[in-house]
Scaffold this motif. Structure first.
Motif, PDB file in Angstrom:
ATOM      1  N   UNK A 159       0.865  -1.185   0.000  1.00 15.17           N
ATOM      2  CA  UNK A 159       0.000   0.000   0.000  1.00 15.17           C
ATOM      3  C   UNK A 159       0.900   1.233   0.000  1.00 15.17           C
ATOM      4  N   UNK A 160       0.333   2.364  -0.310  1.00 13.05           N
ATOM      5  CA  UNK A 160       1.104   3.608  -0.338  1.00 13.05           C
ATOM      6  C   UNK A 160       1.655   3.937   1.060  1.00 13.05           C
ATOM      7  N   UNK A 161       0.845   3.885   2.128  1.00 13.31           N
ATOM      8  CA  UNK A 161       1.417   4.135   3.449  1.00 13.31           C
ATOM      9  C   UNK A 161       2.500   3.121   3.831  1.00 13.31           C
TER      10      UNK A 161
ATOM     11  N   UNK B 168      10.009  14.875   9.468  1.00 13.03           N
ATOM     12  CA  UNK B 168       9.486  16.077   8.806  1.00 13.03           C
ATOM     13  C   UNK B 168       8.938  15.768   7.413  1.00 13.03           C
ATOM     14  N   UNK B 169       9.572  14.821   6.711  1.00 13.75           N
ATOM     15  CA  UNK B 169       9.109  14.442   5.371  1.00 13.75           C
ATOM     16  C   UNK B 169       7.681  13.892   5.408  1.00 13.75           C
ATOM     17  N   UNK B 170       7.290  13.323   6.541  1.00 10.18           N
ATOM     18  CA  UNK B 170       5.969  12.685   6.653  1.00 10.18           C
ATOM     19  C   UNK B 170       4.843  13.674   6.901  1.00 10.18           C
ATOM     20  N   UNK B 171       5.173  14.932   7.076  1.00 13.22           N
ATOM     21  CA  UNK B 171       4.151  15.941   7.380  1.00 13.22           C
ATOM     22  C   UNK B 171       3.433  16.477   6.152  1.00 13.22           C
ATOM     23  N   UNK B 172       3.937  16.170   4.975  1.00 17.88           N
ATOM     24  CA  UNK B 172       3.280  16.630   3.746  1.00 17.88           C
ATOM     25  C   UNK B 172       3.655  15.701   2.597  1.00 17.88           C
ATOM     26  N   UNK B 173       3.205  16.051   1.421  1.00 14.55           N
ATOM     27  CA  UNK B 173       3.370  15.157   0.269  1.00 14.55           C
ATOM     28  C   UNK B 173       4.807  15.004  -0.212  1.00 14.55           C
TER      29      UNK B 173
ATOM     30  N   UNK C  24      -3.780  13.138  -5.194  1.00  8.03           N
ATOM     31  CA  UNK C  24      -4.824  12.175  -4.810  1.00  8.03           C
ATOM     32  C   UNK C  24      -4.359  11.263  -3.681  1.00  8.03           C
ATOM     33  N   UNK C  25      -3.146  10.754  -3.793  1.00  5.31           N
ATOM     34  CA  UNK C  25      -2.649   9.829  -2.775  1.00  5.31           C
ATOM     35  C   UNK C  25      -2.468  10.518  -1.429  1.00  5.31           C
ATOM     36  N   UNK C  26      -2.013  11.775  -1.437  1.00  2.28           N
ATOM     37  CA  UNK C  26      -1.877  12.492  -0.173  1.00  2.28           C
ATOM     38  C   UNK C  26      -3.251  12.755   0.439  1.00  2.28           C
ATOM     39  N   UNK C  27      -4.224  13.121  -0.391  1.00  2.28           N
ATOM     40  CA  UNK C  27      -5.591  13.325   0.111  1.00  2.28           C
ATOM     41  C   UNK C  27      -6.141  12.041   0.739  1.00  2.28           C
ATOM     42  N   UNK C  28      -5.860  10.904   0.110  1.00  2.00           N
ATOM     43  CA  UNK C  28      -6.391   9.623   0.592  1.00  2.00           C
ATOM     44  C   UNK C  28      -5.630   9.051   1.779  1.00  2.00           C
ATOM     45  N   UNK C  29      -4.307   9.235   1.820  1.00  2.00           N
ATOM     46  CA  UNK C  29      -3.489   8.531   2.811  1.00  2.00           C
ATOM     47  C   UNK C  29      -2.633   9.426   3.703  1.00  2.00           C
ATOM     48  N   UNK C  30      -2.650  10.719   3.480  1.00  2.00           N
ATOM     49  CA  UNK C  30      -1.814  11.629   4.255  1.00  2.00           C
ATOM     50  C   UNK C  30      -2.038  11.537   5.753  1.00  2.00           C
ATOM     51  N   UNK C  31      -3.282  11.427   6.173  1.00  3.04           N
ATOM     52  CA  UNK C  31      -3.563  11.372   7.616  1.00  3.04           C
ATOM     53  C   UNK C  31      -2.959  10.122   8.262  1.00  3.04           C
TER      54      UNK C  31
END
Length: 131
Positions: A26-28, A43-48, A101-108
């Motif tokens: 999966x992406x995460x 820090x890299x994990x805080x945004x896309x 799209x992937x950040x919107x879906x899996x960023x949280x």
């Protein structure tokens, strides 16, 4: 001997067997593996940016195309070796669209270090000792 990029190691037969992946990570999970191996910092994990770094590395590998598809068992996006156009190969031309799209879906999930999806209840959780 040249070392394969991390994503390619995960998608190898040995990697898929080790992590019990039928199609691919999966992406995460992919992002979490890069974080675990210190190729991404907190820090890299805080945004896309985390997605841009990993998919940038994937696109730099010219001998192998990678696509994004939906895992039918879990209903989440996974990466796979793209052997046909139906596997939605990632290219520089469509990268930004995928990143958004992937950040919107899996960023949280990525921000909260929940990189693994439970195969039974499909909830996102942190890596366990086996992963």
């Amino acid at each position: 001997m040249e070392v394969k990029p991390l994503w390619e190691q995960i998608l190898s037969a040995d990697g898929k067997n080790l992590f019990q992946l039928k199609i691919g990570p999966s992406i995460p999970f992919l992002i979490g593996t890069y974080h675990y191996h210190r190729k991404l910092n907190n820090d890299d994990l805080n945004n896309e940016i985390c997605l841009r770094k990993v998919f940038g590395e994937i696109l730099e590998t010219e001998h192998c195309a990678v696509g994004i598809t939906i895992c039918p068992a879990l209903g989440v996006d996974v990466i796979r070796i793209a052997t046909s156009p139906a596997h939605n190969p990632i290219k520089y031309g469509n990268l930004n669209e995928y990143i958004i799209r992937l950040w919107d879906d899996y960023g949280k999930y990525i921000k909260s270090h929940r990189f693994s999806i439970d195969k039974d209840d499909h909830s996102w959780r942190e890596f366990d000792a086996d992963e």
